[in-house]
Design an enzyme around this catalytic site. Structure first.
Site, PDB file in Angstrom:
ATOM      1  N   CYS A 229     -29.126  -6.236   3.851  1.00  0.00           N
ATOM      2  CA  CYS A 229     -28.049  -5.295   4.163  1.00  0.00           C
ATOM      3  C   CYS A 229     -28.582  -4.018   4.843  1.00  0.00           C
ATOM      4  O   CYS A 229     -28.941  -4.076   6.006  1.00  0.00           O
ATOM      5  CB  CYS A 229     -27.232  -5.027   2.905  1.00  0.00           C
ATOM      6  SG  CYS A 229     -25.592  -4.435   3.298  1.00  0.00           S
TER       7      CYS A 229
ATOM      8  N   GLU B 233     -30.230 -10.290  -4.002  1.00  0.00           N
ATOM      9  CA  GLU B 233     -30.800  -9.646  -5.193  1.00  0.00           C
ATOM     10  C   GLU B 233     -29.740  -9.325  -6.241  1.00  0.00           C
ATOM     11  O   GLU B 233     -30.071  -8.987  -7.375  1.00  0.00           O
ATOM     12  CB  GLU B 233     -31.590  -8.382  -4.798  1.00  0.00           C
ATOM     13  CG  GLU B 233     -30.772  -7.165  -4.370  1.00  0.00           C
ATOM     14  CD  GLU B 233     -30.271  -7.212  -2.921  1.00  0.00           C
ATOM     15  OE1 GLU B 233     -30.312  -8.283  -2.302  1.00  0.00           O
ATOM     16  OE2 GLU B 233     -29.831  -6.149  -2.433  1.00  0.00           O
TER      17      GLU B 233
ATOM     18  N   HIS C  27     -26.377  -9.599  -0.248  1.00  0.00           N
ATOM     19  CA  HIS C  27     -27.355  -9.141  -1.254  1.00  0.00           C
ATOM     20  C   HIS C  27     -27.782 -10.262  -2.194  1.00  0.00           C
ATOM     21  O   HIS C  27     -27.248 -10.365  -3.310  1.00  0.00           O
ATOM     22  CB  HIS C  27     -26.737  -8.036  -2.110  1.00  0.00           C
ATOM     23  CG  HIS C  27     -26.511  -6.763  -1.401  1.00  0.00           C
ATOM     24  ND1 HIS C  27     -27.479  -5.795  -1.258  1.00  0.00           N
ATOM     25  CD2 HIS C  27     -25.410  -6.280  -0.781  1.00  0.00           C
ATOM     26  CE1 HIS C  27     -26.986  -4.766  -0.595  1.00  0.00           C
ATOM     27  NE2 HIS C  27     -25.734  -5.035  -0.278  1.00  0.00           N
TER      28      HIS C  27
END
Ligand code: GLN
Length: 193
Positions: A77, A174, A172
């Site tokens: 991002c 993560e 994302h």
């Protein structure tokens, strides 16, 4: 093999937690200063606010260090925006390493944040396996240059791309509990570098 996570701003701790599922804690380095770059073989640039990350990168003397290191880098991002050659309509700082034209906050206001199941075309995920994409004020990649490989698309736009030793996602990974993209960055890009 040590992996660095740029720890100036944004959701770097989520990347650290994801890496802890894959490698030993002692091999995860939070990068805040040029000296930290000497230790690592791959770098993750997290999501957050690309203008802030850029400013802090320059303040901490990390911009040239990262460009010169020529390490495999994974940007998510805001991390993708920081890596882009061209940020459309903006003259904010970027490293200009990845051959893409990117528009910040491209999905606009009403869709600022959303989730979508993604087909990962490549990267060795199992056939038919979907990856949950979390998009938060995500950028849109409007065009790509030579050497850029599209690994996943959402509608018309690429959302996961590779350009040599650079891997970027507009979403994302993560923020999910699926470490597969991080694993592939480590195994296919960092370990083979
Ligand atoms: N919109 C942010 C930017 O332009 C990126 C958002 C994110 O990293 N989730 O920097």
């Amino acid at each position: 093999m040590k992996i660095g996570v740029l720890g100036l701003q944004g959701d770097f701790y989520e990347h650290v937690k994801m890496l802890e599922l894959l490698i030993d804690k002692k091999d995860i380095i939070i990068v805040k200063q040029p000296l930290d770059m000497k230790e690592i073989q791959g770098l993750i640039i997290p999501g957050g606010e690309s203008t802030s990350i850029g400013k802090l990168m320059i303040e901490h003397g990390l911009d040239k260090e990262i460009i010169n290191a020529q390490l495999p880098i994974f940007g998510t991002c805001a991390g993708l925006i920081i890596l882009a050659k061209n940020i459309i309509g903006s003259n904010q700082f970027s490293l200009k390493l990845m051959n893409i034209d990117v528009e910040r906050n491209g999905y606009g206001r009403q869709k600022e944040s959303f989730e979508a199941d993604l087909d990962i075309i490549s990267l060795g995920l199992e056939a038919g396996e979907k990856f949950r994409g979390v998009f938060i004020r995500a950028p849109i990649i409007k065009s790509i240059g030579e050497g850029v490989e599209i690994l996943s698309k959402l509608g018309d736009y690429p959302v996961l791309l590779r350009n040599g030793n650079l891997l970027v996602s507009t979403f994302h990974p993560e923020l999910t509990d699926n470490p597969n993209i991080h694993r592939l960055f480590i195994e296919k890009m960092v370990a083979k570098h």
